[in-house]
Design a protein around this motif. Structure first.
Motif, PDB file in Angstrom:
ATOM      1  N   THR A 281      13.128 -10.771  -2.151  1.00  0.00           N
ATOM      2  CA  THR A 281      11.854 -11.504  -2.132  1.00  0.00           C
ATOM      3  C   THR A 281      11.808 -12.331  -0.846  1.00  0.00           C
ATOM      4  OG1 THR A 281      12.040 -11.684  -4.539  1.00  0.00           O
ATOM      5  CG2 THR A 281      10.344 -13.015  -3.482  1.00  0.00           C
ATOM      6  N   PRO A 282      11.361 -11.717   0.250  1.00  0.00           N
ATOM      7  CA  PRO A 282      11.401 -12.422   1.544  1.00  0.00           C
ATOM      8  C   PRO A 282      10.616 -13.721   1.587  1.00  0.00           C
ATOM      9  CG  PRO A 282      10.912 -10.086   1.856  1.00  0.00           C
ATOM     10  CD  PRO A 282      10.867 -10.346   0.388  1.00  0.00           C
ATOM     11  N   GLN A 283       9.609 -13.871   0.724  1.00  0.00           N
ATOM     12  CA  GLN A 283       8.806 -15.088   0.734  1.00  0.00           C
ATOM     13  C   GLN A 283       9.342 -16.151  -0.228  1.00  0.00           C
ATOM     14  OE1 GLN A 283       7.873 -12.125  -0.401  1.00  0.00           O
ATOM     15  NE2 GLN A 283       6.598 -12.249  -2.207  1.00  0.00           N
ATOM     16  N   ALA A 284      10.558 -15.959  -0.731  1.00  0.00           N
ATOM     17  CA  ALA A 284      11.143 -16.901  -1.695  1.00  0.00           C
ATOM     18  C   ALA A 284      11.186 -18.320  -1.131  1.00  0.00           C
ATOM     19  CB  ALA A 284      12.554 -16.452  -2.065  1.00  0.00           C
TER      20      ALA A 284
ATOM     21  N   ALA B  43       9.540  -7.886   9.241  1.00  0.00           N
ATOM     22  CA  ALA B  43       8.962  -6.541   9.165  1.00  0.00           C
ATOM     23  C   ALA B  43       8.635  -6.171   7.720  1.00  0.00           C
ATOM     24  CB  ALA B  43       9.923  -5.523   9.777  1.00  0.00           C
ATOM     25  N   ALA B  44       9.519  -6.535   6.797  1.00  0.00           N
ATOM     26  CA  ALA B  44       9.270  -6.251   5.382  1.00  0.00           C
ATOM     27  C   ALA B  44       8.035  -7.001   4.887  1.00  0.00           C
ATOM     28  CB  ALA B  44      10.496  -6.626   4.546  1.00  0.00           C
ATOM     29  N   MET B  45       7.896  -8.250   5.302  1.00  0.00           N
ATOM     30  CA  MET B  45       6.729  -9.028   4.875  1.00  0.00           C
ATOM     31  C   MET B  45       5.446  -8.472   5.486  1.00  0.00           C
ATOM     32  SD  MET B  45       7.945 -13.010   4.568  1.00  0.00           S
ATOM     33  CE  MET B  45       9.018 -13.133   5.992  1.00  0.00           C
ATOM     34  N   ARG B  46       5.482  -8.073   6.738  1.00  0.00           N
ATOM     35  CA  ARG B  46       4.297  -7.489   7.381  1.00  0.00           C
ATOM     36  C   ARG B  46       3.910  -6.168   6.702  1.00  0.00           C
ATOM     37  NH1 ARG B  46       2.013 -11.431  10.260  1.00  0.00           N
ATOM     38  NH2 ARG B  46       3.364 -12.327  11.828  1.00  0.00           N
ATOM     39  N   ALA B  47       4.902  -5.368   6.355  1.00  0.00           N
ATOM     40  CA  ALA B  47       4.630  -4.101   5.674  1.00  0.00           C
ATOM     41  C   ALA B  47       3.994  -4.351   4.305  1.00  0.00           C
ATOM     42  CB  ALA B  47       5.917  -3.296   5.534  1.00  0.00           C
ATOM     43  N   ARG B  48       4.495  -5.343   3.593  1.00  0.00           N
ATOM     44  CA  ARG B  48       3.924  -5.676   2.275  1.00  0.00           C
ATOM     45  C   ARG B  48       2.497  -6.198   2.423  1.00  0.00           C
ATOM     46  NH1 ARG B  48       3.080  -4.180  -2.645  1.00  0.00           N
ATOM     47  NH2 ARG B  48       2.837  -5.914  -4.081  1.00  0.00           N
ATOM     48  N   GLN B  49       2.239  -7.002   3.439  1.00  0.00           N
ATOM     49  CA  GLN B  49       0.878  -7.463   3.698  1.00  0.00           C
ATOM     50  C   GLN B  49      -0.056  -6.263   3.877  1.00  0.00           C
ATOM     51  OE1 GLN B  49       1.416  -9.912   7.223  1.00  0.00           O
ATOM     52  NE2 GLN B  49       0.634 -11.703   6.124  1.00  0.00           N
ATOM     53  N   THR B  50       0.374  -5.310   4.674  1.00  0.00           N
ATOM     54  CA  THR B  50      -0.440  -4.122   4.928  1.00  0.00           C
ATOM     55  C   THR B  50      -0.695  -3.362   3.642  1.00  0.00           C
ATOM     56  OG1 THR B  50       0.427  -3.969   7.182  1.00  0.00           O
ATOM     57  CG2 THR B  50      -0.568  -1.978   6.257  1.00  0.00           C
ATOM     58  N   GLN B  51       0.338  -3.187   2.820  1.00  0.00           N
ATOM     59  CA  GLN B  51       0.176  -2.501   1.530  1.00  0.00           C
ATOM     60  C   GLN B  51      -0.859  -3.193   0.663  1.00  0.00           C
ATOM     61  OE1 GLN B  51       4.134  -2.678  -0.078  1.00  0.00           O
ATOM     62  NE2 GLN B  51       4.554  -0.532   0.406  1.00  0.00           N
ATOM     63  N   LEU B  52      -0.769  -4.497   0.572  1.00  0.00           N
ATOM     64  CA  LEU B  52      -1.695  -5.250  -0.275  1.00  0.00           C
ATOM     65  C   LEU B  52      -3.124  -5.179   0.252  1.00  0.00           C
ATOM     66  CD1 LEU B  52       0.531  -8.359  -1.043  1.00  0.00           C
ATOM     67  CD2 LEU B  52      -0.175  -6.588  -2.663  1.00  0.00           C
ATOM     68  N   LEU B  53      -3.274  -5.225   1.555  1.00  0.00           N
ATOM     69  CA  LEU B  53      -4.618  -5.165   2.131  1.00  0.00           C
ATOM     70  C   LEU B  53      -5.230  -3.780   1.977  1.00  0.00           C
ATOM     71  CD1 LEU B  53      -4.033  -7.349   5.288  1.00  0.00           C
ATOM     72  CD2 LEU B  53      -5.332  -7.964   3.235  1.00  0.00           C
ATOM     73  N   ILE B  54      -4.427  -2.742   2.148  1.00  0.00           N
ATOM     74  CA  ILE B  54      -4.923  -1.373   1.950  1.00  0.00           C
ATOM     75  C   ILE B  54      -5.291  -1.169   0.487  1.00  0.00           C
ATOM     76  CG2 ILE B  54      -4.229   1.054   1.908  1.00  0.00           C
ATOM     77  CD1 ILE B  54      -2.642   0.461   4.487  1.00  0.00           C
ATOM     78  N   LYS B  55      -4.464  -1.683  -0.400  1.00  0.00           N
ATOM     79  CA  LYS B  55      -4.726  -1.564  -1.838  1.00  0.00           C
ATOM     80  C   LYS B  55      -6.051  -2.221  -2.202  1.00  0.00           C
ATOM     81  CE  LYS B  55      -2.931  -3.098  -6.256  1.00  0.00           C
ATOM     82  NZ  LYS B  55      -1.960  -3.958  -6.919  1.00  0.00           N
ATOM     83  N   SER B  56      -6.292  -3.396  -1.657  1.00  0.00           N
ATOM     84  CA  SER B  56      -7.514  -4.109  -2.008  1.00  0.00           C
ATOM     85  C   SER B  56      -8.747  -3.374  -1.497  1.00  0.00           C
ATOM     86  CB  SER B  56      -7.490  -5.545  -1.477  1.00  0.00           C
ATOM     87  OG  SER B  56      -7.591  -5.551  -0.072  1.00  0.00           O
ATOM     88  N   ASP B  57      -8.615  -2.660  -0.390  1.00  0.00           N
ATOM     89  CA  ASP B  57      -9.744  -1.902   0.139  1.00  0.00           C
ATOM     90  C   ASP B  57     -10.031  -0.648  -0.682  1.00  0.00           C
ATOM     91  OD1 ASP B  57     -10.277  -3.647   2.172  1.00  0.00           O
ATOM     92  OD2 ASP B  57      -9.181  -2.515   3.695  1.00  0.00           O
ATOM     93  N   SER B  58      -9.002  -0.090  -1.319  1.00  0.00           N
ATOM     94  CA  SER B  58      -9.178   1.187  -1.995  1.00  0.00           C
ATOM     95  C   SER B  58      -9.531   1.054  -3.472  1.00  0.00           C
ATOM     96  CB  SER B  58      -7.911   2.031  -1.854  1.00  0.00           C
ATOM     97  OG  SER B  58      -6.842   1.419  -2.544  1.00  0.00           O
TER      98      SER B  58
END
Length: 106
Positions: A100-103, A15-30
């Motif tokens: 760091t969940p993707q460690a 869930a933490a990794m999915r939330a971070r993905q969403t943050q990064l994708l929203i950031k890139s759009d804005s």
């Protein structure tokens, strides 16, 4: 090898990794680095505009690297190899994974 982690821990990390993905994708759009640079160019400050674009591109590269690392971690999770150090094959401590969940390494 995800057996060293409980299902509740895996769900939380996923869930933490999915939330971070969403943050990064929203950031890139804005973010609109080129628009900012164009408005600065109108002020005839080319070097500052170039710096803004370079910083923006560096941030985009960093975000893409993080997205790739998250995708790889989610794939490892699906394959059952998540949470194992790629250097020593030992379990990665849950405290490290929480930070760091993707460690990849312990």
């Amino acid at each position: 090898m995800t057996r060293n982690l409980q299902n509740k821990q895996l769900d939380s990390l996923q869930a933490a990794m999915r939330a971070r993905q969403t943050q990064l994708l929203i950031k890139s759009d804005s973010e609109h680095y080129l628009q900012i640079a164009d408005s600065v160019r109108e002020l005839e400050d080319e070097s500052f505009a170039d710096l803004i674009v370079d910083v923006g591109l560096a941030e985009i590269d960093r975000d893409l690297d993080e997205l790739r690392a998250i995708d790889a971690a989610l794939l490892r999770m699906a394959e059952g190899s998540y949470g194992v150090c790629e250097a020593c094959d030992r379990p990665i401590d849950i405290r490290r994974l929480n930070l760091t969940p993707q460690a990849l390494r312990c």
